[in-house]
Design a protein around this motif. Structure first.
Motif, short mmCIF file in Angstrom:
data_model
loop_
_atom_site.label_atom_id
_atom_site.label_comp_id
_atom_site.label_asym_id
_atom_site.label_seq_id
_atom_site.Cartn_x
_atom_site.Cartn_y
_atom_site.Cartn_z
N GLY A 1 53.33 -8.02 44.45
CA GLY A 1 52.29 -7.02 44.16
C GLY A 1 52.95 -5.56 44.27
O GLY A 1 54.09 -5.57 44.94
N CYS A 2 52.43 -4.61 44.04
CA CYS A 2 53.01 -3.19 44.33
C CYS A 2 52.29 -2.77 45.59
O CYS A 2 51.00 -2.64 45.60
CB CYS A 2 52.49 -2.45 43.00
N ASN A 3 52.98 -2.42 46.50
CA ASN A 3 52.73 -1.58 47.73
C ASN A 3 53.96 -1.12 48.31
O ASN A 3 54.99 -1.13 48.17
CB ASN A 3 52.02 -2.68 48.65
N SER A 4 53.65 -0.14 49.47
CA SER A 4 54.68 0.49 50.18
C SER A 4 55.59 -0.50 50.75
O SER A 4 56.94 -0.16 50.55
CB SER A 4 53.92 1.14 51.30
N LYS A 5 55.39 -1.63 51.20
CA LYS A 5 56.17 -2.60 51.66
C LYS A 5 57.39 -2.85 50.59
O LYS A 5 58.57 -3.05 50.91
CB LYS A 5 55.52 -3.59 52.44
N ASN A 6 56.93 -3.39 49.59
CA ASN A 6 57.66 -3.83 48.44
C ASN A 6 58.74 -2.60 47.94
O ASN A 6 59.65 -2.82 47.42
CB ASN A 6 56.73 -4.53 47.33
N THR A 7 58.04 -1.46 47.64
CA THR A 7 58.62 -0.40 47.41
C THR A 7 59.96 0.11 48.20
O THR A 7 60.97 0.34 47.70
CB THR A 7 57.53 0.88 47.28
N ILE A 8 59.70 -0.08 49.59
CA ILE A 8 60.82 0.08 50.46
C ILE A 8 61.67 -1.00 50.09
O ILE A 8 63.05 -0.83 50.19
CB ILE A 8 60.37 0.19 51.93
N ASP A 9 61.25 -2.20 50.09
CA ASP A 9 62.26 -3.17 49.84
C ASP A 9 63.15 -3.01 48.41
O ASP A 9 64.46 -3.41 48.58
CB ASP A 9 61.54 -4.50 49.80
N PHE A 10 62.40 -2.41 47.34
CA PHE A 10 63.29 -2.27 46.38
C PHE A 10 64.41 -1.18 46.37
O PHE A 10 65.30 -1.24 46.03
CB PHE A 10 62.14 -2.08 45.17
N ILE A 11 63.92 -0.23 47.04
CA ILE A 11 64.71 0.85 47.34
C ILE A 11 66.09 0.36 48.32
O ILE A 11 67.05 0.65 47.72
CB ILE A 11 64.31 2.15 48.15
N LYS A 12 65.71 -0.58 49.26
CA LYS A 12 66.68 -1.13 50.08
C LYS A 12 67.61 -1.78 49.08
O LYS A 12 68.87 -1.95 49.13
CB LYS A 12 66.19 -2.07 50.98
N TYR A 13 67.12 -2.76 48.03
CA TYR A 13 67.72 -3.49 47.30
C TYR A 13 68.76 -2.74 46.23
O TYR A 13 69.81 -2.86 45.92
CB TYR A 13 66.85 -4.24 46.27
#
Length: 150
Positions: free
Chosen positions: A28-40
């Motif tokens: 899903g879309c949330n802050s945790k996944n957004t940060i993970d994608f930026i790290k990716y």
């Protein structure tokens, strides 16, 4: 058709310099996944600084995101930040080249619907069509001058 799941969430970015899409699936879309994608994105572009131009989704503007970006760019001049985030105008998908890529992936699925015996195959075809193409939509080049500054 066997339906393993009704929907899949993807985060996506475009490398303006080589015109390739980078995407990653999430629950899903949330802050945790957004940060993970930026790290990716950072892990895939170790020597580059990254400019992210995104919509105004609440999870893009969260305190958690702001704190992460602040810690990432701490002590650096703004022109040297590892990640710079810029927002599109509110509710304006016409500015977002990722919308064209998602639409192309959906068209690809429609074209090859006869192969889609399960949702797993749908996901595979969508990822194949978005991650294995070079894109040159006109709106990608709206940011061309900015991409030269990176």
């Amino acid at each position: 058709m066997i339906n393993e799941r009704r929907r899949q969430t993807y985060y996506g970015a475009i490398n303006i310099l080589n015109q390739k899409c980078i995407s990653k699936k999430y629950e899903g879309c949330n802050s945790k996944n957004t940060i993970d994608f930026i790290k990716y994105l950072l892990s895939e572009n170790k020597e580059s600084r990254i400019a992210i131009i995104w919509d105004g989704a609440s999870y893009h503007r969260s305190e958690e995101i702001r704190e992460y970006l602040q810690s990432l760019n701490e002590g650096l001049e703004e022109t040297k930040w590892k990640v710079t985030c810029i927002r599109f105008a509110p509710n304006c998908p016409k500015q977002n080249p990722m919308e064209d890529i998602w639409l192309q992936g959906k068209r690809f699925i429609r074209e090859f619907y006869h192969l889609c015996k399960s949702f797993k195959i749908v996901r595979y075809l969508f990822e194949f069509s978005t991650n294995n193409n070079i894109f040159n939509f006109p709106k990608m080049f709206m940011y061309g001058n900015f991409s030269q500054m990176i």
